[in-house]
Design a protein around this motif. Structure first.
Motif, PDB file in Angstrom:
ATOM      1  N   LYS A 114       0.852  -1.174   0.082  1.00 19.79           N
ATOM      2  CA  LYS A 114      -0.023   0.057  -0.049  1.00 19.79           C
ATOM      3  C   LYS A 114       0.815   1.180   0.063  1.00 19.79           C
ATOM      4  N   THR A 115       2.059   1.446   0.961  1.00 20.64           N
ATOM      5  CA  THR A 115       2.886   2.461   1.051  1.00 20.64           C
ATOM      6  C   THR A 115       3.642   2.624  -0.123  1.00 20.64           C
ATOM      7  N   VAL A 116       4.087   1.735  -0.751  1.00 21.57           N
ATOM      8  CA  VAL A 116       5.099   1.531  -2.134  1.00 21.57           C
ATOM      9  C   VAL A 116       4.079   2.073  -3.280  1.00 21.57           C
ATOM     10  N   THR A 117       2.793   1.769  -3.427  1.00 22.49           N
ATOM     11  CA  THR A 117       1.987   1.951  -4.422  1.00 22.49           C
ATOM     12  C   THR A 117       1.389   3.540  -4.489  1.00 22.49           C
ATOM     13  N   SER A 118       1.156   3.950  -3.283  1.00 15.71           N
ATOM     14  CA  SER A 118       0.845   5.285  -3.024  1.00 15.71           C
ATOM     15  C   SER A 118       1.670   6.173  -3.453  1.00 15.71           C
ATOM     16  N   TYR A 119       2.917   5.921  -2.876  1.00 15.22           N
ATOM     17  CA  TYR A 119       3.943   6.872  -3.258  1.00 15.22           C
ATOM     18  C   TYR A 119       4.394   6.806  -4.687  1.00 15.22           C
ATOM     19  N   PHE A 120       4.215   5.753  -5.281  1.00 18.66           N
ATOM     20  CA  PHE A 120       4.563   5.354  -6.719  1.00 18.66           C
ATOM     21  C   PHE A 120       3.446   6.328  -7.505  1.00 18.66           C
ATOM     22  N   PHE A 121       2.308   6.538  -7.257  1.00 15.76           N
ATOM     23  CA  PHE A 121       1.402   7.242  -7.815  1.00 15.76           C
ATOM     24  C   PHE A 121       1.410   8.732  -7.447  1.00 15.76           C
ATOM     25  N   ILE A 122       1.912   9.101  -6.484  1.00 12.33           N
ATOM     26  CA  ILE A 122       2.006  10.476  -6.049  1.00 12.33           C
ATOM     27  C   ILE A 122       3.295  11.197  -6.729  1.00 12.33           C
ATOM     28  N   ILE A 123       4.322  10.291  -7.140  1.00 12.51           N
ATOM     29  CA  ILE A 123       5.501  10.511  -7.771  1.00 12.51           C
ATOM     30  C   ILE A 123       4.965  10.862  -9.296  1.00 12.51           C
ATOM     31  N   GLY A 124       4.044  10.095  -9.720  1.00 14.02           N
ATOM     32  CA  GLY A 124       3.388  10.277 -11.319  1.00 14.02           C
ATOM     33  C   GLY A 124       2.849  11.777 -11.225  1.00 14.02           C
ATOM     34  N   ILE A 125       2.211  12.066 -10.150  1.00 13.75           N
ATOM     35  CA  ILE A 125       1.502  13.578 -10.254  1.00 13.75           C
ATOM     36  C   ILE A 125       2.665  14.405 -10.671  1.00 13.75           C
ATOM     37  N   VAL A 126       3.758  14.310  -9.922  1.00 14.39           N
ATOM     38  CA  VAL A 126       4.857  15.146  -9.960  1.00 14.39           C
ATOM     39  C   VAL A 126       5.497  15.144 -11.391  1.00 14.39           C
ATOM     40  N   GLY A 127       5.588  13.915 -11.720  1.00 11.96           N
ATOM     41  CA  GLY A 127       6.032  13.563 -13.317  1.00 11.96           C
ATOM     42  C   GLY A 127       5.074  14.132 -14.425  1.00 11.96           C
ATOM     43  N   VAL A 128       3.767  14.066 -14.070  1.00 12.29           N
ATOM     44  CA  VAL A 128       2.806  14.500 -15.209  1.00 12.29           C
ATOM     45  C   VAL A 128       2.810  16.155 -15.179  1.00 12.29           C
ATOM     46  N   LEU A 129       2.732  16.752 -13.835  1.00 12.74           N
ATOM     47  CA  LEU A 129       2.912  18.233 -13.878  1.00 12.74           C
ATOM     48  C   LEU A 129       3.942  18.716 -14.487  1.00 12.74           C
ATOM     49  N   SER A 130       5.361  18.062 -14.188  1.00  9.95           N
ATOM     50  CA  SER A 130       6.499  18.556 -14.978  1.00  9.95           C
ATOM     51  C   SER A 130       6.443  18.300 -16.514  1.00  9.95           C
ATOM     52  N   ALA A 131       6.123  17.144 -16.871  1.00  9.41           N
ATOM     53  CA  ALA A 131       6.019  16.884 -18.326  1.00  9.41           C
ATOM     54  C   ALA A 131       5.075  17.903 -19.041  1.00  9.41           C
ATOM     55  N   GLY A 132       4.098  18.224 -18.575  1.00  9.68           N
ATOM     56  CA  GLY A 132       3.151  19.149 -19.220  1.00  9.68           C
ATOM     57  C   GLY A 132       3.796  20.450 -19.595  1.00  9.68           C
ATOM     58  N   PHE A 133       4.705  20.904 -18.589  1.00 11.83           N
ATOM     59  CA  PHE A 133       5.094  22.186 -18.975  1.00 11.83           C
ATOM     60  C   PHE A 133       6.406  22.058 -19.690  1.00 11.83           C
ATOM     61  N   LEU A 134       7.154  21.020 -19.625  1.00 20.07           N
ATOM     62  CA  LEU A 134       8.428  20.780 -20.424  1.00 20.07           C
ATOM     63  C   LEU A 134       7.971  20.614 -21.818  1.00 20.07           C
ATOM     64  N   ILE A 135       7.036  19.635 -22.132  1.00 19.82           N
ATOM     65  CA  ILE A 135       6.582  19.330 -23.505  1.00 19.82           C
ATOM     66  C   ILE A 135       6.179  20.688 -24.285  1.00 19.82           C
ATOM     67  N   ASP A 136       5.259  21.442 -23.596  1.00 20.17           N
ATOM     68  CA  ASP A 136       4.831  22.629 -24.243  1.00 20.17           C
ATOM     69  C   ASP A 136       6.067  23.573 -24.387  1.00 20.17           C
ATOM     70  N   PHE A 137       7.184  23.784 -23.446  1.00 22.72           N
ATOM     71  CA  PHE A 137       7.994  24.569 -23.507  1.00 22.72           C
ATOM     72  C   PHE A 137       9.173  24.169 -24.797  1.00 22.72           C
ATOM     73  N   LEU A 138       9.488  22.958 -24.703  1.00 20.51           N
ATOM     74  CA  LEU A 138      10.179  22.312 -25.840  1.00 20.51           C
ATOM     75  C   LEU A 138       9.561  22.598 -27.367  1.00 20.51           C
ATOM     76  N   VAL A 139       8.168  22.474 -27.405  1.00 18.12           N
ATOM     77  CA  VAL A 139       7.647  22.566 -28.631  1.00 18.12           C
ATOM     78  C   VAL A 139       7.516  24.214 -29.089  1.00 18.12           C
ATOM     79  N   LYS A 140       7.563  25.062 -28.136  1.00 12.84           N
ATOM     80  CA  LYS A 140       7.586  26.610 -28.174  1.00 12.84           C
ATOM     81  C   LYS A 140       8.911  26.810 -28.633  1.00 12.84           C
ATOM     82  N   ARG A 141      10.127  26.148 -28.117  1.00 14.44           N
ATOM     83  CA  ARG A 141      11.672  26.534 -28.420  1.00 14.44           C
ATOM     84  C   ARG A 141      11.862  25.992 -29.749  1.00 14.44           C
ATOM     85  N   LYS A 142      11.711  24.766 -29.813  1.00 14.85           N
ATOM     86  CA  LYS A 142      12.160  23.820 -30.968  1.00 14.85           C
ATOM     87  C   LYS A 142      11.429  23.425 -32.152  1.00 14.85           C
TER      88      LYS A 142
END
Length: 417
Positions: A264-292
């Motif tokens: 339960k602990t490993v799985t919950s933290y696993f998907f919490i990390i996913g939240i951080v990853g998705v938030l970061s990915a969304g901005f990074l993807i839009d940023f790179l598209v705008k730049r490159k």
């Protein structure tokens, strides 16, 4: 002048809770998987068919649901989806063995099909092209939030009231979302009085969606090299995703001998990390598209994270160290975070007024991959008496998928304006 929260972001909040509830319901069965296997005396192969029944139905009805959303509107399809899946989530708690589990989970998959293509179509109508990646991130933040919350709700309920009660609880939550959708949501900004003229004009001038009917030839669309590569890479990436949401809790308990609370602990933290990853990915993807540019931005974040995801699975398969396994699982989740965002964003790029249909085609193939993973993983684990063997296969499939991004051109629409 007082700042007004843009109306389109309220729509994004609705989509966030849609995907949160989707994954709260979807992950429930894997979190209590060991309990179900024990009560019904199921082998890994048999449990794989239970998990696969959902993916097969989800795949078969994904394209029809995407087409239906494009034709009759996303609001009506959303209401159908959530009512249906809520019913069969509850009915999962009434199953009596392998046969009834497979039937109910198949029908559950039928109900949930179309959620992501329909959400993609909403984003193509409600958001400017420059916000596509960030808008998509809300869907997958919700997905990870639902999956992170699921063990925290499901396991205490299962311990206190039995595993069946967890499905009764989860199945009722979706009805609240349906009520809000029915009373408040509209398919287009032009249908809503609360949207300011300034915001409405901004959206309609800059969105990917075009408001006139475009010719749509299935023959031309299915011959498109970019689309074939796009659906192929999602077929591959879903081997990872379905391991995470369907097999990982069982793998941790039976393959790595974690306790139920440890899982339960490993799985919950696993998907919490996913939240951080998705938030970061969304901005990074839009940023790179705008730049490159669009082509480089989509290909880079399609190919590189998927390659690193394959490497993470390879290390998991090779190591016996539980700490290394958990660290690599967390890294794998971060790398995976880019794939659904860049995949569905590409559907918005190339889909015109048929985004739901294009996303449905892509996700159909993705769910076929999930279905095969569900079956193959359990079968190989039983044959080898080893949970590492199928993880080697996942690593190879993921690396193959990463190479397919070389053939995807998001700058060339499949449906011509």
């Amino acid at each position: 002048m007082q700042y007004q929260f843009p109306y389109r972001y309220r729509v994004l909040v609705l989509l966030f809770f849609l995907t949160l509830i989707t994954y709260l319901d979807r992950v429930c069965i894997s979190v209590v998987g060991v309990r179900i296997k024990t009560e019904f005396h199921l082998t890994n192969e048999q449990f794989g068919w239970v998990l696969g029944a959902f993916s097969l139905a989800y795949a078969l009805f994904e394209i029809p649901s995407g087409i239906l959303g494009d034709r009759i509107g996303q609001r009506a399809v959303f209401i159908r989806i959530v009512l249906w899946w809520s019913l069969f989530t509850v009915l999962t708690g009434f199953t009596t063995g392998l046969a009834s589990l497979i039937i109910v989970r198949f029908l559950f998959g039928m109900g949930e099909s179309g959620a992501y293509p329909t959400s993609s179509a909403v984003i193509s109508r409600w958001f400017p092209a420059t916000e596509t990646g960030r808008s998509m991130s809300a869907l997958f933040v919700g997905q990870n939030a639902g999956a992170a919350i699921a063990p925290l709700i499901v396991i205490p309920v299962a311990i206190g009231l039995g595993w069946r009660a967890s499905f009764y609880v989860n199945g009722t939550i979706g009805l609240l979302w349906v009520l809000v959708c029915f009373l408040w949501f509209k398919n287009n900004p032009s249908e809503v009085k609360g949207v300011s003229d300034e915001e409405r004009n901004f959206i309609e001038r800059n969105r990917r969606f075009v408001n006139h009917k475009q010719p749509f030839s299935w023959k031309i669309v299915l011959k498109n090299r970019s689309l074939r590569a796009l659906v192929g890479q999602l077929f591959c990436s879903q081997w990872a995703q379905y391991f995470f949401i369907a097999w990982m809790p069982v793998y941790l308990q039976e393959g790595k001998h974690f306790s139920e609370n440890g899982m339960k602990t490993v799985t919950s933290y696993f998907f919490i990390i996913g939240i951080v990853g998705v938030l970061s990915a969304g901005f990074l993807i839009d940023f790179l598209v705008k730049r490159k540019g669009l082509r480089f931005g989509r290909r880079f974040f399609g190919m590189i994270p998927l390659s690193l995801l394959a490497l993470s699975f390879l290390i998991i398969a090779l190591t016996e160290n539980d700490v290394v396994v958990v660290v690599c699982l967390y890294l794998a989740q971060l790398f995976y975070s880019f794939n659904p965002l860049v995949s569905f964003s590409t559907c918005v790029d190339i889909g015109g007024d048929r985004v739901g249909t294009i996303a449905g085609i892509m996700n159909f193939c993705g769910q076929i991959g999930a279905f095969l993973l569900a079956i193959v993983f359990g079968k190989i684990a039983d044959l080898t008496h080893n949970f590492s063997a199928p993880i080697f296969i996942i690593a190879g499939v993921l690396f193959t998928g990463s190479l397919l991004w070389l053939f995807i051109d998001p700058a060339k629409p499949v449906v011509k304006a």
